[in-house]
Write an enzyme that holds these catalytic residues in place. Structure first.
Site, PDB file in Angstrom:
ATOM      1  N   HIS A 245       0.853  -1.198   0.000  1.00 65.02           N
ATOM      2  CA  HIS A 245       0.000   0.000   0.000  1.00 65.02           C
ATOM      3  C   HIS A 245       0.886   1.245   0.000  1.00 65.02           C
ATOM      4  O   HIS A 245       1.476   1.608   1.032  1.00 65.02           O
ATOM      5  CB  HIS A 245      -0.952   0.038   1.200  1.00 65.02           C
ATOM      6  CG  HIS A 245      -1.912   1.194   1.134  1.00 65.02           C
ATOM      7  ND1 HIS A 245      -3.165   1.083   0.581  1.00 65.02           N
ATOM      8  CD2 HIS A 245      -1.792   2.490   1.524  1.00 65.02           C
ATOM      9  CE1 HIS A 245      -3.784   2.257   0.641  1.00 65.02           C
ATOM     10  NE2 HIS A 245      -2.970   3.131   1.218  1.00 65.02           N
ATOM     11  N   CYS A 246       1.004   1.867  -1.138  1.00 67.42           N
ATOM     12  CA  CYS A 246       1.765   3.115  -1.255  1.00 67.42           C
ATOM     13  C   CYS A 246       1.224   3.862  -2.460  1.00 67.42           C
ATOM     14  O   CYS A 246       0.413   3.324  -3.222  1.00 67.42           O
ATOM     15  CB  CYS A 246       3.260   2.820  -1.402  1.00 67.42           C
ATOM     16  SG  CYS A 246       3.620   1.626  -2.690  1.00 67.42           S
ATOM     17  N   HIS A 247       1.635   5.095  -2.591  1.00 61.73           N
ATOM     18  CA  HIS A 247       1.083   5.961  -3.644  1.00 61.73           C
ATOM     19  C   HIS A 247       2.200   6.677  -4.396  1.00 61.73           C
ATOM     20  O   HIS A 247       3.321   6.813  -3.890  1.00 61.73           O
ATOM     21  CB  HIS A 247       0.189   7.048  -3.046  1.00 61.73           C
ATOM     22  CG  HIS A 247      -0.850   6.578  -2.087  1.00 61.73           C
ATOM     23  ND1 HIS A 247      -1.976   5.896  -2.462  1.00 61.73           N
ATOM     24  CD2 HIS A 247      -0.942   6.697  -0.727  1.00 61.73           C
ATOM     25  CE1 HIS A 247      -2.715   5.628  -1.410  1.00 61.73           C
ATOM     26  NE2 HIS A 247      -2.111   6.100  -0.332  1.00 61.73           N
TER      27      HIS A 247
ATOM     28  N   ARG B  34     -14.336  12.667   3.691  1.00 61.27           N
ATOM     29  CA  ARG B  34     -13.448  13.825   3.543  1.00 61.27           C
ATOM     30  C   ARG B  34     -12.569  13.701   2.292  1.00 61.27           C
ATOM     31  O   ARG B  34     -11.876  14.641   1.916  1.00 61.27           O
ATOM     32  CB  ARG B  34     -12.587  13.999   4.802  1.00 61.27           C
ATOM     33  CG  ARG B  34     -11.531  12.967   4.970  1.00 61.27           C
ATOM     34  CD  ARG B  34     -10.761  13.044   6.271  1.00 61.27           C
ATOM     35  NE  ARG B  34     -10.207  11.746   6.586  1.00 61.27           N
ATOM     36  CZ  ARG B  34      -9.137  11.225   6.017  1.00 61.27           C
ATOM     37  NH1 ARG B  34      -8.463  11.910   5.132  1.00 61.27           N
ATOM     38  NH2 ARG B  34      -8.722  10.021   6.344  1.00 61.27           N
TER      39      ARG B  34
ATOM     40  N   TYR C 201     -12.149   1.427   1.109  1.00 64.86           N
ATOM     41  CA  TYR C 201     -11.647   2.292   2.180  1.00 64.86           C
ATOM     42  C   TYR C 201     -12.853   2.952   2.847  1.00 64.86           C
ATOM     43  O   TYR C 201     -13.646   3.622   2.174  1.00 64.86           O
ATOM     44  CB  TYR C 201     -10.695   3.339   1.605  1.00 64.86           C
ATOM     45  CG  TYR C 201      -9.915   4.125   2.662  1.00 64.86           C
ATOM     46  CD1 TYR C 201      -9.684   3.595   3.927  1.00 64.86           C
ATOM     47  CD2 TYR C 201      -9.386   5.381   2.380  1.00 64.86           C
ATOM     48  CE1 TYR C 201      -8.953   4.296   4.878  1.00 64.86           C
ATOM     49  CE2 TYR C 201      -8.647   6.094   3.326  1.00 64.86           C
ATOM     50  CZ  TYR C 201      -8.442   5.542   4.572  1.00 64.86           C
ATOM     51  OH  TYR C 201      -7.725   6.241   5.523  1.00 64.86           O
TER      52      TYR C 201
ATOM     53  N   HIS D  33      -6.509  -0.590   5.839  1.00 63.21           N
ATOM     54  CA  HIS D  33      -6.233  -0.173   7.221  1.00 63.21           C
ATOM     55  C   HIS D  33      -7.262  -0.677   8.236  1.00 63.21           C
ATOM     56  O   HIS D  33      -7.730   0.080   9.102  1.00 63.21           O
ATOM     57  CB  HIS D  33      -6.127   1.362   7.299  1.00 63.21           C
ATOM     58  CG  HIS D  33      -5.430   1.976   6.112  1.00 63.21           C
ATOM     59  ND1 HIS D  33      -4.386   1.376   5.462  1.00 63.21           N
ATOM     60  CD2 HIS D  33      -5.658   3.148   5.447  1.00 63.21           C
ATOM     61  CE1 HIS D  33      -3.989   2.150   4.446  1.00 63.21           C
ATOM     62  NE2 HIS D  33      -4.749   3.217   4.417  1.00 63.21           N
TER      63      HIS D  33
ATOM     64  N   ASP E 260       2.120   2.965   3.190  1.00 69.17           N
ATOM     65  CA  ASP E 260       1.273   4.139   2.926  1.00 69.17           C
ATOM     66  C   ASP E 260       2.086   5.379   2.564  1.00 69.17           C
ATOM     67  O   ASP E 260       1.581   6.501   2.627  1.00 69.17           O
ATOM     68  CB  ASP E 260       0.317   4.447   4.080  1.00 69.17           C
ATOM     69  CG  ASP E 260      -0.791   5.402   3.654  1.00 69.17           C
ATOM     70  OD1 ASP E 260      -1.170   5.387   2.473  1.00 69.17           O
ATOM     71  OD2 ASP E 260      -1.262   6.202   4.490  1.00 69.17           O
TER      72      ASP E 260
ATOM     73  N   ASN F 110      -2.386  13.456   4.155  1.00 70.68           N
ATOM     74  CA  ASN F 110      -3.346  13.965   5.154  1.00 70.68           C
ATOM     75  C   ASN F 110      -2.975  13.693   6.598  1.00 70.68           C
ATOM     76  O   ASN F 110      -3.849  13.563   7.446  1.00 70.68           O
ATOM     77  CB  ASN F 110      -4.751  13.396   4.889  1.00 70.68           C
ATOM     78  CG  ASN F 110      -5.266  13.799   3.536  1.00 70.68           C
ATOM     79  OD1 ASN F 110      -5.279  14.978   3.212  1.00 70.68           O
ATOM     80  ND2 ASN F 110      -5.668  12.834   2.729  1.00 70.68           N
TER      81      ASN F 110
END
Ligand code: 0GY
Length: 306
Positions: A31-33, A130, A157, A181, A257, A262
């Site tokens: 999980h990374c961006h 959000r 999510y 998560h 992540d 955020n």
């Protein structure tokens, strides 16, 4: 195009420390961006935040520094359904990265096939208010039916309080379903309390549901400070993640992540995050499943030997 970061945006941690925990050979950061860079891959007009740039080169440098071999790159909401930055990173990775995209119902079968060729293996449905505007469930179900035919899965999510309302929709998804998560538990509540019990029941009742036991830095109230050892951070999240790993060892994934969108209070040292792993997966056998066998089965099944 020039972009201004959202006020107060924390840049990712430069020069992460060397983890004390040695990752098993073949470990996957699942999980990374990538963010932009905005000049090359503009952020989406409908985005709820503007991040700092975080390029494929920076992501792959982190991979090598921490000792991972592969990545699963997840489309971030700041790029909407424009997957160009993701696809560019997948192509550049030389087969070492697979992706989870965001698509709308107007995507063609040819476009889906092209994404598959680039390494996409899933789509993400986001219910965190959000981050995204509402998408009708019939559109999501239609997309799920189409991507199921490619052997892809759905990543979801959501916040823990929304699970009861979303339960039936999630249970009806026709693919493997991966929860980001752990469904964002409130870790100030007891691990044996009704809220987390509902999440565990959700996984028990739906054998196609997997969970990422990631993001202690996002869920933690105690934070990065050490409570009982110099590199033991985010300890209040440990009982939750460990419970999921121990009950569902074949259905868990872990990711950094990076670059941690955020976060308001602190930016984690990714080396310290790696040192969280042996607290939630305490044996080599659990670590092997969490970091190697499970992500390979889901994202590189053609490389799994029987
Ligand atoms: C995460 C968490 C967050 C953001 C996104 O796509 C995104 O914008 O996933 C968040 O703000 O909680 O997993 O990156």
């Amino acid at each position: 195009m020039q972009f201004q970061k959202t006020p107060g945006w924390l840049d990712w941690y430069q020069g992460p420390s060397k983890p004390g925990f040695t990752l098993p050979a073949g470990a996957v950061d699942a999980h990374c961006h990538v963010f932009g860079p905005g000049e090359e891959f503009p952020y989406a007009p409908e985005r709820k935040y503007t991040p700092c740039d975080a390029s494929k080169h920076q992501l792959f440098a982190l991979r090598d520094q921490l000792g991972f071999e592969r990545n699963v790159i997840v489309q971030a909401t700041c790029h909407g359904a424009d997957n160009r930055a993701l696809l560019d990173a997948l192509r550049y990775s030389d087969g070492k990265a697979r992706g989870v995209a965001t698509v709308r119902r107007d995507i063609s079968d040819e476009q889906l096939q092209a994404m598959h060729a680039d390494g996409v293996r899933g789509v993400r449905f986001n219910f965190v208010k959000r981050l995204v505007d509402f998408t009708p469930k019939d559109e999501l179900m239609e997309i799920a039916g189409r991507i199921a035919r490619l052997g892809w899965h759905v990543v979801i999510y959501f916040e823990a309080v929304d699970l009861p309302e979303l339960w039936d929709f999630f249970s009806g998804l026709p693919t493997t379903v991966v929860v980001d998560h752990m469904g964002r538990p409130d870790v100030s509540k007891p691990v044996d309390g009704p809220e987390f019990a509902l999440f565990l029941k959700f996984m028990r009742d739906n054998p196609n549901v997997w969970s990422k036991v990631s993001c202690p830095e996002r869920l933690s109230l105690s934070g990065p400070r050490a409570l009982d050892g110099e590199r033991a951070a985010y300890r209040d999240v440990v009982p939750f993640a460990r419970r999921v790993v121990e009950e569902f060892p074949d259905r868990v994934l872990w990711g950094t992540d990076w670059p941690h969108p955020n976060l308001k209070d602190h930016m984690p040292d990714d080396g310290l995050l790696v040192d969280f792993i042996p607290h939630i997966a305490p044996t080599p056998a659990l670590q092997q499943k969490l970091l190697v066998d499970n992500p390979l089965r889901l994202y590189w099944p053609e490389q799994v030997k029987d």
